[in-house]
Scaffold this motif. Structure first.
Motif, PDB file in Angstrom:
ATOM      1  N   PRO A  73       0.776  -1.402   0.026  1.00 20.59           N
ATOM      2  CA  PRO A  73       0.092  -0.028   0.027  1.00 20.59           C
ATOM      3  C   PRO A  73       0.685   1.302  -0.139  1.00 20.59           C
ATOM      4  CG  PRO A  73      -0.963  -1.582   1.473  1.00 20.59           C
ATOM      5  CD  PRO A  73       0.356  -2.043   1.016  1.00 20.59           C
ATOM      6  N   GLU A  74       1.901   1.241   0.698  1.00 18.94           N
ATOM      7  CA  GLU A  74       2.806   2.369   0.778  1.00 18.94           C
ATOM      8  C   GLU A  74       3.389   2.697  -0.589  1.00 18.94           C
ATOM      9  OE1 GLU A  74       3.289  -0.257   2.893  1.00 18.94           O
ATOM     10  OE2 GLU A  74       2.038   1.092   4.610  1.00 18.94           O
ATOM     11  N   ASP A  75       3.741   1.510  -1.183  1.00 20.45           N
ATOM     12  CA  ASP A  75       4.315   1.986  -2.627  1.00 20.45           C
ATOM     13  C   ASP A  75       3.325   2.498  -3.535  1.00 20.45           C
ATOM     14  OD1 ASP A  75       6.949   0.684  -1.984  1.00 20.45           O
ATOM     15  OD2 ASP A  75       6.198  -1.377  -2.686  1.00 20.45           O
ATOM     16  N   LEU A  76       1.989   1.877  -3.653  1.00 24.40           N
ATOM     17  CA  LEU A  76       0.820   2.333  -4.399  1.00 24.40           C
ATOM     18  C   LEU A  76       0.761   3.959  -4.029  1.00 24.40           C
ATOM     19  CD1 LEU A  76      -1.215   2.109  -6.407  1.00 24.40           C
ATOM     20  CD2 LEU A  76      -2.609   1.218  -4.315  1.00 24.40           C
ATOM     21  N   GLN A  77       0.520   4.257  -2.712  1.00 26.27           N
ATOM     22  CA  GLN A  77       0.418   5.720  -2.572  1.00 26.27           C
ATOM     23  C   GLN A  77       1.580   6.528  -3.035  1.00 26.27           C
ATOM     24  OE1 GLN A  77      -2.241   6.994  -1.237  1.00 26.27           O
ATOM     25  NE2 GLN A  77      -3.271   5.192  -1.187  1.00 26.27           N
ATOM     26  N   LYS A  78       2.920   6.148  -2.992  1.00 25.79           N
ATOM     27  CA  LYS A  78       3.803   6.944  -3.502  1.00 25.79           C
ATOM     28  C   LYS A  78       3.888   7.023  -4.999  1.00 25.79           C
ATOM     29  CE  LYS A  78       9.009   6.979  -3.466  1.00 25.79           C
ATOM     30  NZ  LYS A  78      10.215   6.035  -3.252  1.00 25.79           N
ATOM     31  N   GLY A  79       3.389   5.781  -5.544  1.00 28.60           N
ATOM     32  CA  GLY A  79       3.213   5.981  -7.082  1.00 28.60           C
ATOM     33  C   GLY A  79       2.261   7.043  -7.566  1.00 28.60           C
ATOM     34  N   LEU A  80       1.035   6.907  -6.829  1.00 25.86           N
ATOM     35  CA  LEU A  80      -0.162   7.604  -7.125  1.00 25.86           C
ATOM     36  C   LEU A  80       0.283   9.203  -6.868  1.00 25.86           C
ATOM     37  CD1 LEU A  80      -3.042   5.353  -5.705  1.00 25.86           C
ATOM     38  CD2 LEU A  80      -2.300   5.818  -8.223  1.00 25.86           C
ATOM     39  N   ALA A  81       0.931   9.420  -5.947  1.00 26.56           N
ATOM     40  CA  ALA A  81       1.473  10.987  -5.552  1.00 26.56           C
ATOM     41  C   ALA A  81       2.094  11.370  -6.770  1.00 26.56           C
ATOM     42  CB  ALA A  81       2.329  10.980  -4.186  1.00 26.56           C
TER      43      ALA A  81
END
Length: 96
Positions: A85-93
């Motif tokens: 989930p943290e990787d996804l949030q970073k990517g979406l940002a």
């Protein structure tokens, strides 16, 4: 890079490995080598399958990780890039 190893094993070859008592050592050796953050074992499409999520430092690791599954269990092996989930949030940002 975080990757998921998926190994779907040939039933007959894996039966031989289980009967010989070698399966626990193969799994243990793989887990010691890659130090997965998660490992799951079950059935997929009626065949024994393992999933391991780990940090692959270099693509040159693939042969040594996959070979025991190929040679001893006739497995189909896949390496899939995955995110937590943290990787996804970073990517979406980074989309903004």
């Amino acid at each position: 890079m975080r990757v998921m190893l998926k190994a779907t094993m040939n039933t007959d070859k894996t039966n031989e490995v289980i009967e010989s008592g070698k399966l626990p050592k193969i799994v243990q050796d793989t887990m010691e080598q890659i130090k997965p953050e998660a490992a799951y074992f079950g059935a997929h499409n009626g065949r024994r399958t393992c999933y391991m999520v780990f940090d692959m430092q270099d693509s040159s690791q693939m042969p040594s990780i996959a070979e025991p599954f190929f040679s001893q269990m006739g497995a189909e092996v896949e390496f899939l890039p995955v995110m937590n989930p943290e990787d996804l949030q970073k990517g979406l940002a980074n989309l903004r």
